[in-house]
Design an enzyme around this catalytic site. Structure first.
Site, mmCIF file in Angstrom:
data_model
loop_
_atom_site.group_PDB
_atom_site.id
_atom_site.type_symbol
_atom_site.label_atom_id
_atom_site.label_comp_id
_atom_site.label_asym_id
_atom_site.label_seq_id
_atom_site.Cartn_x
_atom_site.Cartn_y
_atom_site.Cartn_z
ATOM 1 N N ASP A 39 34.037 -0.987 42.587
ATOM 2 C CA ASP A 39 35.326 -1.621 42.306
ATOM 3 C C ASP A 39 35.149 -2.966 41.620
ATOM 4 O OD1 ASP A 39 34.278 -3.049 44.412
ATOM 5 O OD2 ASP A 39 36.099 -3.034 45.614
ATOM 6 N N HIS B 292 39.941 10.144 47.708
ATOM 7 C CA HIS B 292 39.134 9.600 46.617
ATOM 8 C C HIS B 292 39.724 9.867 45.244
ATOM 9 C CE1 HIS B 292 35.798 7.990 48.922
ATOM 10 N NE2 HIS B 292 35.996 8.996 49.760
ATOM 11 N N ASN C 261 41.256 4.815 49.224
ATOM 12 C CA ASN C 261 40.361 5.961 49.453
ATOM 13 C C ASN C 261 40.555 6.538 50.850
ATOM 14 O OD1 ASN C 261 39.086 6.126 46.955
ATOM 15 N ND2 ASN C 261 37.458 4.726 47.532
ATOM 16 N N ASP D 107 37.392 -7.920 40.643
ATOM 17 C CA ASP D 107 37.157 -7.075 41.808
ATOM 18 C C ASP D 107 38.483 -6.429 42.186
ATOM 19 O OD1 ASP D 107 35.103 -6.450 44.009
ATOM 20 O OD2 ASP D 107 36.902 -6.987 45.124
ATOM 21 N N ASP E 37 40.124 7.032 42.551
ATOM 22 C CA ASP E 37 39.669 7.106 41.163
ATOM 23 C C ASP E 37 40.783 6.705 40.200
ATOM 24 O OD1 ASP E 37 37.268 7.976 42.175
ATOM 25 O OD2 ASP E 37 37.510 10.065 41.502
#
Length: 189
Positions: free
Chosen positions: A134, A104, A99, A91, A108
């Site tokens: 994630d 974003h 973010n 995770d 990414d």
């Protein structure tokens, strides 16, 4: 037979392979002497590439190049009878904050960095999948709990190395490992 169709590979004069569709038909009235035969060869390379790309999209996460959740779940079913299977769950920590603060696009990049770490931990073909925003999962058939734990430790050792070479927020990944117990369904592992 009076007709025959098949896809295959042919080669150009320079030796480059290309996909073809061959259609062979014996014309009516010439069944006895085979004097009139129609042969059509069609270049289907573009179609085959498009089919291959669609197959890739159906099993891969486009952003990371890892397998996707659908592929992961398909592999779980295929490994149902494999006696020893370990699964590593990963995770990505801090994605929401990245973010929210950096956008974003930075998020990414953060996800791609995590995928890079997971890919670099393996030499052979191991099913590494991005199963959520994630979240990642790694299927390890024939890995006992000790071997899987060694992989987890190796992944943990790669994180500081990755952070050393990238500017921006430090990447951290929470990792867990589980190995199937005897007679336990793999989905419960």
């Amino acid at each position: 037979k009076v007709s025959y169709e098949r896809d295959g590979i042919n080669y150009s004069l320079s030796g480059e392979p290309f996909n073809i569709h061959l259609d062979w038909r014996l014309m009516p009235g010439h069944e006895e002497d085979f004097n009139w035969v129609l042969v059509a060869i069609q270049d289907i390379t573009a179609r085959k590439k498009a089919e291959e790309y669609l197959r890739y999209l159906g099993t891969h996460d486009v952003m990371t190049g890892l397998y996707n959740r659908a592929y992961f779940e398909e592999q779980i079913i295929k490994l149902a009878d494999t006696p020893t299977v370990s699964i590593i769950m990963a995770d990505l920590d801090g994605l929401k904050q990245v973010n929210d603060t950096l956008g974003h696009q930075a998020g990414d990049k953060f996800i791609r960095r995590a995928a890079e770490i997971l890919k670099s931990a393996f030499d052979d073909e191991v099913a590494i999948a991005r199963i959520g925003g994630d979240e990642f999962a790694i299927l390890l058939p024939d890995y006992n709990s000790e071997d899987a734990q060694k992989i987890v430790d190796h992944i943990r050792s790669l994180i500081p190395l990755n952070n050393k070479y990238y500017q921006g927020p430090e990447l951290d990944i929470s990792l867990g490992v589980s190995t199937r117990r005897e007679n336990e369904a793999l989905e419960k592992t």
